[in-house]
Write an enzyme that holds these catalytic residues in place. Structure first.
Site, PDB file in Angstrom:
ATOM      1  N   LEU A   1     -12.598   1.253  -3.282  1.00 34.17           N
ATOM      2  CA  LEU A   1     -12.593   0.021  -4.081  1.00 34.17           C
ATOM      3  C   LEU A   1     -12.410   0.340  -5.564  1.00 34.17           C
ATOM      4  O   LEU A   1     -12.662  -0.471  -6.427  1.00 34.17           O
ATOM      5  CB  LEU A   1     -13.885  -0.767  -3.858  1.00 34.17           C
ATOM      6  CG  LEU A   1     -14.103  -1.222  -2.411  1.00 34.17           C
ATOM      7  CD1 LEU A   1     -15.443  -1.914  -2.258  1.00 34.17           C
ATOM      8  CD2 LEU A   1     -12.976  -2.163  -1.963  1.00 34.17           C
TER       9      LEU A   1
ATOM     10  N   GLY B   1     -16.482   5.963  -3.087  1.00 33.37           N
ATOM     11  CA  GLY B   1     -15.871   6.520  -1.871  1.00 33.37           C
ATOM     12  C   GLY B   1     -15.477   5.458  -0.869  1.00 33.37           C
ATOM     13  O   GLY B   1     -15.147   5.768   0.267  1.00 33.37           O
ATOM     14  N   ALA B   2     -15.496   4.187  -1.272  1.00 29.62           N
ATOM     15  CA  ALA B   2     -15.172   3.115  -0.338  1.00 29.62           C
ATOM     16  C   ALA B   2     -13.743   2.621  -0.532  1.00 29.62           C
ATOM     17  O   ALA B   2     -13.312   1.674   0.110  1.00 29.62           O
ATOM     18  CB  ALA B   2     -16.151   1.957  -0.515  1.00 29.62           C
TER      19      ALA B   2
ATOM     20  N   SER C   1     -13.443   4.813  -9.575  1.00 33.89           N
ATOM     21  CA  SER C   1     -13.045   5.708 -10.667  1.00 33.89           C
ATOM     22  C   SER C   1     -12.248   4.965 -11.735  1.00 33.89           C
ATOM     23  O   SER C   1     -12.471   5.176 -12.928  1.00 33.89           O
ATOM     24  CB  SER C   1     -12.302   6.938 -10.154  1.00 33.89           C
ATOM     25  OG  SER C   1     -11.287   6.576  -9.278  1.00 33.89           O
TER      26      SER C   1
ATOM     27  N   GLU D   1       0.839  -1.208   0.000  1.00 32.18           N
ATOM     28  CA  GLU D   1       0.000   0.000   0.000  1.00 32.18           C
ATOM     29  C   GLU D   1       0.868   1.250   0.000  1.00 32.18           C
ATOM     30  O   GLU D   1       1.851   1.325   0.751  1.00 32.18           O
ATOM     31  CB  GLU D   1      -0.897  -0.023   1.239  1.00 32.18           C
ATOM     32  CG  GLU D   1      -2.223   0.646   1.041  1.00 32.18           C
ATOM     33  CD  GLU D   1      -3.131  -0.107   0.081  1.00 32.18           C
ATOM     34  OE1 GLU D   1      -3.145   0.246  -1.123  1.00 32.18           O
ATOM     35  OE2 GLU D   1      -3.819  -1.036   0.527  1.00 32.18           O
ATOM     36  N   HIS D   2       0.486   2.195  -0.851  1.00 33.10           N
ATOM     37  CA  HIS D   2       1.242   3.441  -1.034  1.00 33.10           C
ATOM     38  C   HIS D   2       2.653   3.158  -1.563  1.00 33.10           C
ATOM     39  O   HIS D   2       3.600   3.866  -1.238  1.00 33.10           O
ATOM     40  CB  HIS D   2       1.271   4.275   0.259  1.00 33.10           C
ATOM     41  CG  HIS D   2      -0.060   4.904   0.556  1.00 33.10           C
ATOM     42  ND1 HIS D   2      -0.472   6.077  -0.039  1.00 33.10           N
ATOM     43  CD2 HIS D   2      -1.090   4.489   1.340  1.00 33.10           C
ATOM     44  CE1 HIS D   2      -1.697   6.368   0.404  1.00 33.10           C
ATOM     45  NE2 HIS D   2      -2.091   5.414   1.218  1.00 33.10           N
ATOM     46  N   THR D   3       2.763   2.117  -2.322  1.00 32.51           N
ATOM     47  CA  THR D   3       4.041   1.769  -2.940  1.00 32.51           C
ATOM     48  C   THR D   3       4.005   2.003  -4.448  1.00 32.51           C
ATOM     49  O   THR D   3       5.050   2.140  -5.067  1.00 32.51           O
ATOM     50  CB  THR D   3       4.362   0.281  -2.689  1.00 32.51           C
ATOM     51  OG1 THR D   3       3.174  -0.461  -2.935  1.00 32.51           O
ATOM     52  CG2 THR D   3       4.822   0.037  -1.262  1.00 32.51           C
ATOM     53  N   ASP D   4       2.807   2.064  -5.045  1.00 34.54           N
ATOM     54  CA  ASP D   4       2.772   2.131  -6.529  1.00 34.54           C
ATOM     55  C   ASP D   4       3.431   3.399  -7.058  1.00 34.54           C
ATOM     56  O   ASP D   4       4.192   3.369  -8.020  1.00 34.54           O
ATOM     57  CB  ASP D   4       1.356   1.909  -7.105  1.00 34.54           C
ATOM     58  CG  ASP D   4       0.293   2.912  -6.687  1.00 34.54           C
ATOM     59  OD1 ASP D   4       0.558   3.744  -5.782  1.00 34.54           O
ATOM     60  OD2 ASP D   4      -0.816   2.863  -7.271  1.00 34.54           O
TER      61      ASP D   4
ATOM     62  N   ASP E   1      -4.644   0.836  -9.648  1.00 33.23           N
ATOM     63  CA  ASP E   1      -6.086   0.606  -9.826  1.00 33.23           C
ATOM     64  C   ASP E   1      -6.463   0.333 -11.285  1.00 33.23           C
ATOM     65  O   ASP E   1      -7.122  -0.669 -11.574  1.00 33.23           O
ATOM     66  CB  ASP E   1      -6.889   1.779  -9.254  1.00 33.23           C
ATOM     67  CG  ASP E   1      -6.564   2.039  -7.782  1.00 33.23           C
ATOM     68  OD1 ASP E   1      -5.917   1.180  -7.167  1.00 33.23           O
ATOM     69  OD2 ASP E   1      -6.951   3.092  -7.262  1.00 33.23           O
TER      70      ASP E   1
HETATM   71  C1  GLA Z   1      -5.231   4.871  -4.060  1.00 33.66           C
HETATM   72  C2  GLA Z   1      -4.538   5.142  -5.392  1.00 33.66           C
HETATM   73  C3  GLA Z   1      -3.550   4.031  -5.745  1.00 33.66           C
HETATM   74  C4  GLA Z   1      -2.623   3.728  -4.587  1.00 33.66           C
HETATM   75  C5  GLA Z   1      -3.403   3.551  -3.300  1.00 33.66           C
HETATM   76  C6  GLA Z   1      -2.513   3.374  -2.100  1.00 33.66           C
HETATM   77  O1  GLA Z   1      -6.060   3.758  -4.179  1.00 33.66           O
HETATM   78  O2  GLA Z   1      -5.508   5.234  -6.411  1.00 33.66           O
HETATM   79  O3  GLA Z   1      -2.826   4.389  -6.900  1.00 33.66           O
HETATM   80  O4  GLA Z   1      -1.645   4.721  -4.459  1.00 33.66           O
HETATM   81  O5  GLA Z   1      -4.261   4.654  -3.044  1.00 33.66           O
HETATM   82  O6  GLA Z   1      -1.809   2.187  -2.191  1.00 33.66           O
END
Ligand code: GLA
Length: 383
Positions: A123, A120-121, A126, A32-35, A170
């Site tokens: 998931l 807004g969840a 968008s 998470e928060h690595t992309d 995503d």
């Molecule tokens: C959101 C962003 C993703 C990713 C996550 C955190 O979902 O759309 O690109 O950065 O936060 O992992």
């Protein structure tokens, strides 16, 4: 959703029989928060879909409608707005604009959107609308565009048109998802590795039903903090282009040289990358004990070092710990609300969902939504 009915509703509105495309939302199991740090993520597409129905028009108009979201939008393809309009149609418009910038000839079109991904969840509603729209718009021309390329275009639409500085995760998984599998994605090379999820596991997604206002601002702040981290580490090693290039050793060596907040953020990203790779291996080996440990560490790191969790997410994560069949869980997505994802043995999934709802509601007074999912295929044409 009944596709035949959707098609009829389109015919009722526009008088033509459409082609229909559907793209899924996603959960992220770990990474998470690595992309946006060129690192590793491990998402899976799940069975919430956005459907886009489309037919070509004889003129140069793009007409965008939805039965759930208000407004009927009409644009001239020759004069698309250069920036977001602030309406939901921005996701479609952004994609149309980026496709044109990349030299794709777009035909005039009537489009109807039906979204089932909870909004807004966290998931990825968008990305689902962008990916389905991209495929729909491209289907009216004859250019063949590979799915990873479509994912990149959708990310650009989100970054440059909608104005959210999100990473590639995503749209990539919405394009490339595979039933029964998670994707370990190297966000630098965009090389996917499909990791089979044991058939007796379910993905139980627990929606806290809260989304704190902080979400967008804090997301951009975290990105900026990571960029600052890269600048600091590049002074020690000029080959460092992204936090992806920082090794755990280098991180440790400079624990006292960086401003404390920046160091905490870097620490999360560097170790989270390692956890994502380790979790993929553990999942492939069927070592669910290890997967559980790594997911727990990931959540704690997001809570304490990256500071993107919130009380409701922490309560939801803790509520799962001693439940039968639980094989690992954590917050999923950007944070500050949204959902947790849990790996749960199929035979326990019903009881797990009931207990989670009861515990969370007792602690917060909020009734959560709980969804029992499997990993699904990415975007496809339905007709
Ligand atoms: C959101 C962003 C993703 C990713 C996550 C955190 O979902 O759309 O690109 O950065 O936060 O992992």
């Amino acid at each position: 959703m009944q596709v035949a009915e959707f098609s009829q509703r389109f015919e009722g509105l526009f008088g033509t029989r459409p082609q229909i495309f559907r793209a899924p939302g996603r959960v992220n199991l770990i990474g998470e928060h690595t992309d946006y740090n060129d690192g590793f993520v491990m998402p899976a597409a799940v069975g919430f879909f956005t459907f886009v129905a489309i037919t070509a028009r004889p003129d140069r108009k793009l007409v965008i409608r939805s039965e759930q979201f208000s407004g009927s939008f009409e644009f001239d393809l020759g004069h698309l707005p250069p920036q977001r309009t602030g309406d939901w149609c921005d996701y479609v418009l952004g994609v149309a604009t980026v496709l044109r910038q990349h030299g794709h000839q777009l035909a005039g079109a009537d489009m109807l959107i039906h979204g089932e991904v909870p909004i807004g969840a966290g998931l990825s509603s968008s990305a689902a609308i962008e990916v389905a729209s991209a495929l729909a718009l491209l289907s009216l021309g004859d250019a063949k565009v590979a799915l990873p390329e479509i994912a990149k275009l959708c990310r650009q639409a989100e970054n440059n048109f909608v104005g959210a500085r999100v990473g590639i995760m995503d749209p990539f998984v919405s394009c490339m998802g595979k039933a029964g599998h998670a994707i370990l994605l190297d966000c630098r090379s965009l090389e996917p590795q499909f990791i089979s999820i044991p058939a007796n596991l379910r993905l139980v997604v627990c929606n806290t039903m809260v989304k704190h206002d902080l979400a967008t601002g804090a997301y951009n702040t975290r990105r900026a903090e990571c960029e600052e981290g890269v600048k600091c580490f590049a002074k020690y090693d000029p080959r460092i282009r992204a936090l992806r290039d920082v090794s755990p050793d280098l991180l440790e060596q400079h624990a006292r040289d960086l401003p404390p907040t920046i160091w905490k953020r870097c620490c999360h990203v560097v170790l989270e990358n390692q956890r994502a790779v380790d979790a993929a291996r553990a999942l492939a080996d069927g070592d669910l004990g290890r997967v559980r440990e790594l997911m727990r560490e990931s959540h704690r790191s997001l809570r304490d070092l990256y500071e993107v969790s919130c009380r409701e997410l922490d309560i939801m994560v803790e509520a799962a710990e001693d439940l039968p069949g639980f094989c690992g869980g954590r917050m999923t997505g950007g944070g500050f609300g949204g959902c947790t994802v849990n790996l749960v043995c199929q035979e326990n999934a019903g009881e797990f969902a009931a207990k989670m709802a009861e515990r969370y509601q007792r602690a917060t007074g909020i009734a959560p939504h709980i969804y029992t999912c499997s990993a699904e295929d990415g975007v496809r044409a339905l007709s």
